[in-house]
Design a protein around this motif. Sequence first.
Motif, PDB file in Angstrom:
ATOM      1  N   GLN A 173      14.822   5.297 -16.679  1.00 32.47           N
ATOM      2  CA  GLN A 173      14.328   6.116 -17.784  1.00 32.47           C
ATOM      3  C   GLN A 173      12.962   6.726 -17.491  1.00 32.47           C
ATOM      4  N   GLY A 174      12.333   6.351 -16.367  1.00 29.37           N
ATOM      5  CA  GLY A 174      11.042   6.917 -15.984  1.00 29.37           C
ATOM      6  C   GLY A 174       9.842   6.067 -16.332  1.00 29.37           C
ATOM      7  N   ALA A 175      10.073   4.874 -16.914  1.00 29.40           N
ATOM      8  CA  ALA A 175       8.960   3.990 -17.258  1.00 29.40           C
ATOM      9  C   ALA A 175       8.373   3.367 -15.990  1.00 29.40           C
ATOM     10  N   ALA A 176       7.046   3.285 -15.953  1.00 24.09           N
ATOM     11  CA  ALA A 176       6.369   2.675 -14.811  1.00 24.09           C
ATOM     12  C   ALA A 176       6.610   1.167 -14.831  1.00 24.09           C
ATOM     13  N   LEU A 177       7.151   0.632 -13.740  1.00 26.50           N
ATOM     14  CA  LEU A 177       7.411  -0.800 -13.636  1.00 26.50           C
ATOM     15  C   LEU A 177       6.323  -1.510 -12.838  1.00 26.50           C
ATOM     16  N   GLY A 178       5.647  -0.769 -12.002  1.00 25.07           N
ATOM     17  CA  GLY A 178       4.587  -1.368 -11.192  1.00 25.07           C
ATOM     18  C   GLY A 178       4.032  -0.372 -10.204  1.00 25.07           C
ATOM     19  N   LEU A 179       2.762  -0.526  -9.890  1.00 24.62           N
ATOM     20  CA  LEU A 179       2.088   0.330  -8.919  1.00 24.62           C
ATOM     21  C   LEU A 179       1.350  -0.573  -7.954  1.00 24.62           C
ATOM     22  N   LEU A 180       1.678  -0.468  -6.697  1.00 24.20           N
ATOM     23  CA  LEU A 180       1.040  -1.294  -5.678  1.00 24.20           C
ATOM     24  C   LEU A 180       0.150  -0.418  -4.809  1.00 24.20           C
ATOM     25  N   ARG A 181      -1.093  -0.834  -4.660  1.00 20.88           N
ATOM     26  CA  ARG A 181      -2.035  -0.147  -3.777  1.00 20.88           C
ATOM     27  C   ARG A 181      -2.692  -1.190  -2.891  1.00 20.88           C
ATOM     28  N   PRO A 182      -2.718  -0.960  -1.586  1.00 25.26           N
ATOM     29  CA  PRO A 182      -3.410  -1.923  -0.717  1.00 25.26           C
ATOM     30  C   PRO A 182      -4.919  -1.858  -0.966  1.00 25.26           C
ATOM     31  N   PRO A 183      -5.610  -2.977  -0.737  1.00 27.34           N
ATOM     32  CA  PRO A 183      -7.061  -2.952  -0.920  1.00 27.34           C
ATOM     33  C   PRO A 183      -7.712  -1.999   0.088  1.00 27.34           C
ATOM     34  N   PRO A 184      -8.856  -1.418  -0.277  1.00 25.90           N
ATOM     35  CA  PRO A 184      -9.537  -0.477   0.629  1.00 25.90           C
ATOM     36  C   PRO A 184      -9.786  -1.053   2.017  1.00 25.90           C
ATOM     37  N   SER A 185     -10.016  -2.349   2.127  1.00 27.01           N
ATOM     38  CA  SER A 185     -10.279  -2.954   3.440  1.00 27.01           C
ATOM     39  C   SER A 185      -9.085  -2.795   4.377  1.00 27.01           C
ATOM     40  N   VAL A 186      -7.868  -2.830   3.833  1.00 31.67           N
ATOM     41  CA  VAL A 186      -6.671  -2.652   4.648  1.00 31.67           C
ATOM     42  C   VAL A 186      -6.564  -1.213   5.126  1.00 31.67           C
ATOM     43  N   LEU A 187      -6.895  -0.263   4.255  1.00 31.26           N
ATOM     44  CA  LEU A 187      -6.814   1.149   4.613  1.00 31.26           C
ATOM     45  C   LEU A 187      -7.870   1.542   5.644  1.00 31.26           C
ATOM     46  N   MET A 188      -9.026   0.911   5.595  1.00 35.45           N
ATOM     47  CA  MET A 188     -10.125   1.266   6.500  1.00 35.45           C
ATOM     48  C   MET A 188      -9.959   0.622   7.873  1.00 35.45           C
ATOM     49  N   GLY A 189      -9.223  -0.498   7.931  1.00 37.17           N
ATOM     50  CA  GLY A 189      -9.109  -1.276   9.173  1.00 37.17           C
ATOM     51  C   GLY A 189      -8.189  -0.681  10.122  1.00 37.17           C
TER      52      GLY A 189
END
Length: 189
Positions: A173-189
């Motif tokens: 139906q389009g309802a948000a069930l969850g949003l996962l974002r890695p921590p900034p430390s993972v993106l920078m490494g």
Amino acid sequence: AAATRQLASASEDGTIRLWDCSSSSSSSPVCISCINPWDDPSVIPLNQPRELLRSIKSPAVTCVRLSAEGRFLVASNASGSLVLWNCMDQSLAAQQIIRDDDQKCTPQVLLLSPGSVTVAGTDKKIHQFTFQLEHVRSLDVGPESVFGVATEPETGMLAVCGSRGCLDLLSEQGAALGLLRPPPSVLMG
């Protein structure tokens, strides 16, 4: 398309090529058709190089999918246009511009499901259409830019992945069930 053993490829020159992968005499697929559905919707004769060169002015094709039975092809281009091409009679069946709130979307992923087309790209939304390209809805998603969409067939749940390692889960139906974002430390490494 598994049924016809054909493959479709998108090109920066604004064309879509259909390839026959069933030839047993050659290990390489054979190009059987070159289509530019945005510029004078027609099949470009492979033996006419001038016509092939004329199509270069069209925006790049960003996504292309063949229907499971190989009868239809759905494609999008860099200007945000979506087309439905009838492979049986080599004609344009429908065309639609992908935009929401006057914000253009450059499609980066295209998903075909029975009876529907889902498109996503650079506008932080998922756009859903009927198979005739009639707009059904646009849903906000977490990623700034979407690179992948998958659907779970039994529940209709959508998984949307995109920039900065973001993964968004939506109900049918389009309802948000969850949003996962890695921590900034993972993106920078």
